[in-house]
Design a protein around this motif. Structure first.
Motif, short mmCIF file in Angstrom:
data_model
loop_
_atom_site.label_atom_id
_atom_site.label_comp_id
_atom_site.label_asym_id
_atom_site.label_seq_id
_atom_site.Cartn_x
_atom_site.Cartn_y
_atom_site.Cartn_z
N LEU A 120 0.81 -1.22 0.00
CA LEU A 120 0.00 0.00 0.00
C LEU A 120 0.84 1.27 0.00
N ASN A 121 2.10 1.15 0.39
CA ASN A 121 2.96 2.31 0.57
C ASN A 121 4.37 2.00 0.06
N PRO A 122 4.68 2.37 -1.19
CA PRO A 122 6.01 2.08 -1.74
C PRO A 122 7.16 2.63 -0.90
N LYS A 123 6.93 3.74 -0.20
CA LYS A 123 8.01 4.32 0.61
C LYS A 123 8.43 3.37 1.73
N PHE A 124 7.47 2.62 2.25
CA PHE A 124 7.79 1.67 3.32
C PHE A 124 8.65 0.54 2.76
N GLY A 125 8.30 0.06 1.57
CA GLY A 125 9.11 -0.97 0.92
C GLY A 125 10.51 -0.48 0.62
N GLN A 126 10.63 0.77 0.19
CA GLN A 126 11.95 1.34 -0.10
C GLN A 126 12.81 1.40 1.17
N LEU A 128 12.61 -0.64 3.80
CA LEU A 128 13.05 -1.99 4.11
C LEU A 128 14.14 -2.46 3.15
N ASP A 129 14.02 -2.09 1.88
CA ASP A 129 15.04 -2.46 0.90
C ASP A 129 16.36 -1.75 1.18
N PHE A 130 16.29 -0.49 1.57
CA PHE A 130 17.47 0.28 1.95
C PHE A 130 18.21 -0.43 3.08
N LEU A 131 17.47 -0.83 4.11
CA LEU A 131 18.07 -1.55 5.23
C LEU A 131 18.64 -2.90 4.79
N GLY A 132 17.97 -3.53 3.83
CA GLY A 132 18.48 -4.80 3.31
C GLY A 132 19.81 -4.63 2.61
N ARG A 133 19.95 -3.58 1.83
CA ARG A 133 21.24 -3.32 1.14
C ARG A 133 22.32 -2.96 2.15
N MET A 134 21.95 -2.22 3.19
CA MET A 134 22.92 -1.93 4.25
C MET A 134 23.37 -3.20 4.95
N THR A 135 22.47 -4.14 5.10
CA THR A 135 22.80 -5.41 5.76
C THR A 135 23.82 -6.18 4.93
#
Length: 264
Positions: A120-126, A128-135
């Protein structure tokens, strides 16, 4: 071995709040200051005040009106890095190496919008993806002594928010964000200095909304700003504190500074 103090602050426009940045630097005099949400293009960053106070080493990653990070330092900075962990060109990271050989990475993680649902909210997915790339990045640090600081936009512990139950469905404290941040922390064995020096369940906050008529009286805070270190330099951290009075300064940021003293 020398003493090095590192501060971090989401300033919410460095040009609009240059007066309180100067006040902070005159009163606290950290060796290095990491800023987030500078909201200014690199060429327009207000360098003069910093240089006049001895912060002659300045690296920025900025863009017009939004986001932006910077590191200003009394110490020489080398190995400048700018990662695009959101893969969309937003200016949210800058990294350097200090004279001690310690890496310093300054990050402004996306807030994630208002609805905690990536469908419902692409910003929320972005976010989580940002944190995934940091991981992924953190997992490849290979025992490199590193300080990671900035506005993480996640308050992970129950004592990091004014009301755990009330905020479980509010972006910044949802279980999926907390779990995602925990994976990042585990990837490099990061030590959360805020909670090393102020153990839970003692409340610890770094942000209070502008919407509160009296932020101090209501104290509806969240700990969104963090300073983490890799295990190699855990014992180098001598102290860590938040500068809560800054929230009451003239035309304040909604965030307050963090300051850590290191022996390196």
């Amino acid at each position: 071995m020398t003493q090095t103090s590192i501060a971090s602050w989401n300033i919410n426009s460095v040009r609009a709040r240059i007066g309180i940045v100067e006040k902070f630097l005159r009163e606290e005099a950290p060796d290095v200051l990491c800023l987030q949400e500078t909201k200014v293009e690199c060429g327009l960053f207000p360098k003069q005040m910093f240089e006049d106070l001895g912060y002659r080493h300045i690296v920025t990653n900025g863009q017009r009106m939004h986001h932006g990070v910077a590191i200003v330092s009394k110490l020489p900075l080398t190995d400048v890095r700018k990662y695009d962990w959101q893969a969309n060109g937003e200016a949210r990271h800058v990294g350097v190496t200090l004279p001690s050989g310690v890496r310093l990475d300054n990050v402004y993680i996306p807030a994630g919008g208002d609805i905690p649902d990536r469908a419902l909210n692409p910003k929320f997915g972005q976010k989580l993806d940002f944190l995934g790339r940091m991981t992924e990045w953190a997992g490849a640090l290979a025992d490199t002594p590193t300080v990671l600081t900035g506005d993480f936009n996640v308050a992970p512990l129950e004592s990091d928010v004014w009301n755990h139950k009330a905020l479980l469905d509010v972006v910044s404290h949802t279980p999926v964000e907390v779990d995602t941040l925990a994976r990042l922390q585990a990837a490099a064995g990061w030590i959360d200095l805020g909670r090393q020096f102020v153990a839970p369940p003692t409340p610890l906050y770094t942000w209070w909304s502008y919407r509160a008529k009296d932020w101090e009286a209501s104290n509806r805070g969240r700990r969104l700003d963090h300073m983490w270190v890799t295990p190699e330099i855990r014992d180098a951290a001598q102290s860590h504190r938040v500068v809560q009075p800054a929230r009451s300064w003239e035309r304040p940021s909604d965030h307050i500074p963090l300051v850590t003293e290191f022996a390196f």
